[in-house]
Design an enzyme around this catalytic site. Sequence first.
Site, PDB file in Angstrom:
ATOM      1  N   GLN A  17       0.827  -1.206   0.000  1.00  0.00           N
ATOM      2  CA  GLN A  17       0.000   0.000   0.000  1.00  0.00           C
ATOM      3  C   GLN A  17       0.863   1.259   0.000  1.00  0.00           C
ATOM      4  O   GLN A  17       1.856   1.347   0.709  1.00  0.00           O
ATOM      5  CB  GLN A  17      -0.884  -0.004   1.243  1.00  0.00           C
ATOM      6  CG  GLN A  17      -1.783   1.212   1.370  1.00  0.00           C
ATOM      7  CD  GLN A  17      -2.639   1.148   2.626  1.00  0.00           C
ATOM      8  OE1 GLN A  17      -2.728   0.118   3.278  1.00  0.00           O
ATOM      9  NE2 GLN A  17      -3.262   2.247   2.975  1.00  0.00           N
TER      10      GLN A  17
ATOM     11  N   SER B  44       4.201  -6.196   3.030  1.00  0.00           N
ATOM     12  CA  SER B  44       2.780  -6.248   3.384  1.00  0.00           C
ATOM     13  C   SER B  44       1.980  -6.889   2.246  1.00  0.00           C
ATOM     14  O   SER B  44       2.193  -8.039   1.902  1.00  0.00           O
ATOM     15  CB  SER B  44       2.273  -4.842   3.728  1.00  0.00           C
ATOM     16  OG  SER B  44       0.965  -4.878   4.247  1.00  0.00           O
ATOM     17  N   LEU B  45       1.084  -6.135   1.611  1.00  0.00           N
ATOM     18  CA  LEU B  45       0.317  -6.653   0.481  1.00  0.00           C
ATOM     19  C   LEU B  45       1.225  -7.240  -0.594  1.00  0.00           C
ATOM     20  O   LEU B  45       0.867  -8.214  -1.267  1.00  0.00           O
ATOM     21  CB  LEU B  45      -0.533  -5.523  -0.114  1.00  0.00           C
ATOM     22  CG  LEU B  45      -1.253  -5.822  -1.425  1.00  0.00           C
ATOM     23  CD1 LEU B  45      -2.321  -6.878  -1.227  1.00  0.00           C
ATOM     24  CD2 LEU B  45      -1.851  -4.539  -2.001  1.00  0.00           C
TER      25      LEU B  45
ATOM     26  N   ARG C 123      -9.179 -10.017   1.136  1.00  0.00           N
ATOM     27  CA  ARG C 123      -8.377  -9.317   2.153  1.00  0.00           C
ATOM     28  C   ARG C 123      -8.745  -7.841   2.195  1.00  0.00           C
ATOM     29  O   ARG C 123      -8.867  -7.233   3.264  1.00  0.00           O
ATOM     30  CB  ARG C 123      -6.891  -9.481   1.841  1.00  0.00           C
ATOM     31  CG  ARG C 123      -5.918  -8.888   2.883  1.00  0.00           C
ATOM     32  CD  ARG C 123      -4.498  -9.146   2.410  1.00  0.00           C
ATOM     33  NE  ARG C 123      -3.471  -8.762   3.359  1.00  0.00           N
ATOM     34  CZ  ARG C 123      -2.860  -7.592   3.403  1.00  0.00           C
ATOM     35  NH1 ARG C 123      -3.214  -6.629   2.536  1.00  0.00           N
ATOM     36  NH2 ARG C 123      -1.901  -7.333   4.292  1.00  0.00           N
TER      37      ARG C 123
ATOM     38  N   HIS D 218      -1.238  -4.579  10.555  1.00  0.00           N
ATOM     39  CA  HIS D 218      -0.125  -5.152  11.305  1.00  0.00           C
ATOM     40  C   HIS D 218      -0.156  -4.768  12.781  1.00  0.00           C
ATOM     41  O   HIS D 218       0.865  -4.490  13.399  1.00  0.00           O
ATOM     42  CB  HIS D 218       1.206  -4.761  10.640  1.00  0.00           C
ATOM     43  CG  HIS D 218       1.178  -4.954   9.160  1.00  0.00           C
ATOM     44  ND1 HIS D 218       0.981  -6.193   8.571  1.00  0.00           N
ATOM     45  CD2 HIS D 218       1.249  -4.059   8.127  1.00  0.00           C
ATOM     46  CE1 HIS D 218       0.960  -6.058   7.252  1.00  0.00           C
ATOM     47  NE2 HIS D 218       1.113  -4.786   6.962  1.00  0.00           N
TER      48      HIS D 218
ATOM     49  N   GLN E 193       0.287 -12.189   9.389  1.00  0.00           N
ATOM     50  CA  GLN E 193       0.844 -10.957   8.821  1.00  0.00           C
ATOM     51  C   GLN E 193      -0.056  -9.751   9.051  1.00  0.00           C
ATOM     52  O   GLN E 193       0.411  -8.629   9.226  1.00  0.00           O
ATOM     53  CB  GLN E 193       1.094 -11.146   7.317  1.00  0.00           C
ATOM     54  CG  GLN E 193       1.872 -10.017   6.672  1.00  0.00           C
ATOM     55  CD  GLN E 193       1.321  -9.638   5.311  1.00  0.00           C
ATOM     56  OE1 GLN E 193       0.119  -9.393   5.171  1.00  0.00           O
ATOM     57  NE2 GLN E 193       2.172  -9.591   4.311  1.00  0.00           N
TER      58      GLN E 193
END
Length: 419
Positions: free
Chosen positions: A11, A92-93, A117, A201, A250
């Site tokens: 992101q 992340s993503l 998600r 997170h 995660q």
Amino acid sequence: MEKIAFLFPGQGSQYVGMMKNFYDQYEIARQTYEEANHILGFDLAKLSFEGSLFDLNKPSNMQPALLTASVVAYRVYMEEIGINPQFCAGHSLGEYAALACSGAMTFGDAVRITKRRGELTELIADEADGAMTIIDGADEEMIRRACEQVSTDTAWSAISCYNASSQYAISGHQDSIEQVESILLDQDAQTTPLMMSAPFHSRLMESAGEQLGVELANYRFHPFKWPVVSNVTATPYTEAGRITGLLQRQLSQPVKWAQTMQYLKKHGVTLTIELGPKNVLSGLVEMDKLGMKSFAYGQKEDRKALKELLDQAVVSRPRPTVVTKCMAAAVATPNRNWNQEEYQKGVVEPYKQIQQLQEELEAADQAPTTEQMKQSLGWLGTIFETKQVEQEERDDWFHQILDETGQYYLWSDLKVTTA
């Protein structure tokens, strides 16, 4: 020879118009967007190139859009340069793009999972009093002290991303985040709130993580072509069976990105290639002066410089084709059918047809057409059927063949092709 790591952004790398130049120039980019459009049920390319930033930033749109952008960059890189990495990592993503490009999940499944998600995180963003902010110019101890100073049992904040030695992210309750920002601004740090973001997170995402785990349980994952470093552990996945658990964790545990970069450096990586729309992760590599060259493949000048650097390594590297990979798979799979008549008809004869096709292609110095690739896959399907190869093993072989040859677009109609 360079030791390469592919990096996939998360992101913050999205923008309206991202990857439009790739879409206009490369057929594989258009095919990738068409596959995503079909799965999502709307025109992702139009949203990414012409939509409003507000709509693009909605997590249920942004997450599959950014995943697709990264996979487009990867597929174009593999067509143009084709040198495999020693490691992959995604922030992340971006970990989903790393897993898809490593072969551990299909692109189609990655699109479906990231859409879900996004929906789950969108609910948290709407319902929870949460926020997320990037902090620059402060060290870990300063940020940790500030978070501890303002946190209570009902309103708290904590470090959620270890991006670099002087960049972190914090997540938590809105009021607590704002108080931490105020404290750190007084200490000359810089803060960048992430608008429309869920508190990624952090503990506020635990319920979303549990629901994501339920979703992930519906999918089958495949062997890795090369190691993918997990955000949660900052070490590579040891097996595909760990994917569900680590991706679930995660969402609610910090991203250990700085630790991941140290892992790559320790294991000899000399070159990182960011596969996505911007150069965010390349900037983090440069920020920490890790001694690794960094290129962002989505940036025209970086792409040109990278090609010049790697040109010599590409010259002697022939690419496999679907036909040659089908021949290899036909030989490599064990036989469980000892009926000689069936074996002759269902294994020997279709193998000879694949072999003859390859000889014709070599004589004409041509690459196989789409129809010839489908033919070969069909013959291989007959061989698998006759040899009584287990369905999961067949799927692994087909997935590997299409992934390693770059013919990803054939995956969606593979079952029809091999019926």
